[in-house]
Motif scaffolding. Structure first.
Motif, PDB file in Angstrom:
ATOM      1  N   GLU A 121       0.826  -1.203   0.000  1.00  0.00           N
ATOM      2  CA  GLU A 121       0.000   0.000   0.000  1.00  0.00           C
ATOM      3  C   GLU A 121       0.862   1.256   0.000  1.00  0.00           C
ATOM      4  O   GLU A 121       0.509   2.267  -0.611  1.00  0.00           O
ATOM      5  CB  GLU A 121      -0.935  -0.006   1.217  1.00  0.00           C
ATOM      6  N   ARG A 131      -5.685   8.756   1.330  1.00  0.00           N
ATOM      7  CA  ARG A 131      -5.041   7.460   1.612  1.00  0.00           C
ATOM      8  C   ARG A 131      -6.033   6.463   2.147  1.00  0.00           C
ATOM      9  O   ARG A 131      -6.951   6.807   2.871  1.00  0.00           O
ATOM     10  CB  ARG A 131      -3.922   7.669   2.641  1.00  0.00           C
ATOM     11  N   ARG A 132      -5.877   5.216   1.798  1.00  0.00           N
ATOM     12  CA  ARG A 132      -6.784   4.176   2.271  1.00  0.00           C
ATOM     13  C   ARG A 132      -5.993   3.157   3.084  1.00  0.00           C
ATOM     14  O   ARG A 132      -4.764   3.124   3.037  1.00  0.00           O
ATOM     15  CB  ARG A 132      -7.453   3.479   1.081  1.00  0.00           C
ATOM     16  N   THR A 133      -6.693   2.312   3.794  1.00  0.00           N
ATOM     17  CA  THR A 133      -6.006   1.188   4.443  1.00  0.00           C
ATOM     18  C   THR A 133      -6.619  -0.114   3.931  1.00  0.00           C
ATOM     19  O   THR A 133      -7.801  -0.179   3.631  1.00  0.00           O
ATOM     20  CB  THR A 133      -6.155   1.219   5.979  1.00  0.00           C
ATOM     21  N   VAL A 134      -5.776  -1.104   3.831  1.00  0.00           N
ATOM     22  CA  VAL A 134      -6.237  -2.422   3.403  1.00  0.00           C
ATOM     23  C   VAL A 134      -5.863  -3.402   4.499  1.00  0.00           C
ATOM     24  O   VAL A 134      -4.730  -3.423   4.959  1.00  0.00           O
ATOM     25  CB  VAL A 134      -5.518  -2.848   2.103  1.00  0.00           C
TER      26      VAL A 134
END
Ligand code: TRP
Length: 363
Positions: free
Chosen positions: A340, A356-359
């Motif tokens: 990421e 921003r994203r989180t996985v």
């Protein structure tokens, strides 16, 4: 995970099971050693397996679990290294699409590894769109983890070359690295991606028991890592060299001597290694018979693979499956942190960042 160790990435496609000695000296042994000095990422390319097994998903799944068990049995260590399940790393898929735009279509289609595969697998004109796409995907597999080295067999070198092309182009186009900057200096010059290098194993091509072709499961000329001790010795005893007696000067490049080089370690007389000593006496016909060499080889190979066989047996069944599940979960979690970050930086360089994203895996 922050670590000062340089990274490496390599992987296998779960299109088959059955590791043999060729895999061992060609790549596995290399990986085992590298685990100490590098931050290692070992990728199971299960999405790529669908390029040829799209109609057999159960087989891909079984092979995926089988490969993780093989790795564990051989001694790859999921605590020190990160096992990466390709299908659970979304950044890889996204980077594949972005990188596809940096590679001329015709260049991909001229990739010699792809061309050979199309021939040997008899895919002809009938292969899917996704088949050549996997080579672009492999660039993403690698660059997602920004490694310096990619340990592979020689058949993969064309893919690494393509990956280097993508990384150079990306750094030049989106990170302002000048055309004249040499690959080694790209990161210093502001590039996101180090330009990775292929690293081929100690024995690039291990000859099979037929003495002619490369060792391979489909050619029936392999010693498998999980053959029992008797089978190993039997297979070795069947090797033919045409040599008649212990006093006949032998050919020091024949199959037996290649195996001696590959598998017999340790010291011999007068500062020679044991392998050198055997070869010297064999070449001179100094009272050393093929039978003796075969017995010594069988013993050495069995000593090498015995612990792997034992561990692999322990991993059979449900308890083993549960362990694999856990190893995959931990690996995916760790891999996505790095993946990421790379994706975010790549998108930012391309002007594509909008938050921003989180996985992470749920449960
Ligand atoms: N194509 C490789 C093989 O079949 C497997 C692979 C997929 C790989 N992605 C990779 C190897 C990235 C090295 C790096 O053997």
């Amino acid at each position: 995970m922050s670590t000062a160790k340089p990274r490496i990435l390599t992987g296998d496609t779960p299109t088959h099971t059955g590791l043999h000695l060729g895999h061992y000296v060609g790549s596995l042994e290399n990986r085992l050693k590298l685990q100490d000095q590098y931050d290692c990422y070992f990728l199971i390319a299960n999405v790529h397996a669908f390029t040829t097994l799209a109609e057999k998903p159960a087989e891909v799944r079984a092979n995926t679990i089988g490969i993780v068990k093989d790795w564990l049995a051989v001694g790859l260590d999921p605590q020190r290294s990160t096992f990466v399940l390709q299908s659970e790393i979304p950044a890889i898929a996204e980077l594949t699409f972005l990188f596809a735009m940096l590679l001329p279509f015709n260049k991909v289609m001229r990739n010699p590894t792809l061309k050979t595969e199309i021939e040997t697998k008899g895919l002809g004109e009938s292969h899917s769109f996704g088949f050549p796409m996997y080579a672009v995907g492999q660039c993403a597999d690698i660059l997602t983890f920004r490694p310096e080295l990619v340990p592979v067999g020689e058949d993969q070198e064309a893919h690494i070359e393509m990956c280097r092309d993508v990384a150079l182009k990306f750094n030049q186009l989106y990170c302002g690295v000048g055309n004249r900057v040499v690959p080694e200096e790209h990161v210093k010059a502001g590039g996101l991606f180090p330009i990775p290098k292929a690293k081929v194993g100690r024995v690039a091509r291990l000859v099979g028991l037929d003495g002619k072709n490369k060792m391979s499961k489909s050619l029936g000329n392999a010693i498998f890592l999980y053959d029992d001790a008797k089978t190993v010795q039997k297979k070795i005893n069947k090797i033919t060299t045409g040599r008649q007696s212990p006093t006949e000067p032998g050919d020091v490049s024949n199959i037996l001597m290649q195996y001696v080089d590959a598998f017999i370690g340790g010291a011999g007389d007068e500062g020679y290694t044991r392998a050198e000593e055997i070869k010297r006496r064999y070449g001179a016909g100094d009272n050393i018979g093929d039978g003796h060499v075969k017995a010594e080889l069988g013993e050495a190979i069995n000593k090498l693979i015995e612990p792997m066989r034992v561990r692999r047996t322990e991993l059979e069944g449900e308890r083993g499956d549960a362990m694999v599940q856990e190893v995959i979960r931990i690996g995916v979690e760790r891999a996505n942190v790095v993946a990421e970050e790379t994706l975010f930086l790549a998108k930012k360089a391309m002007g594509l960042e909008f938050g921003r994203r989180t996985v992470s895996l749920a449960g």
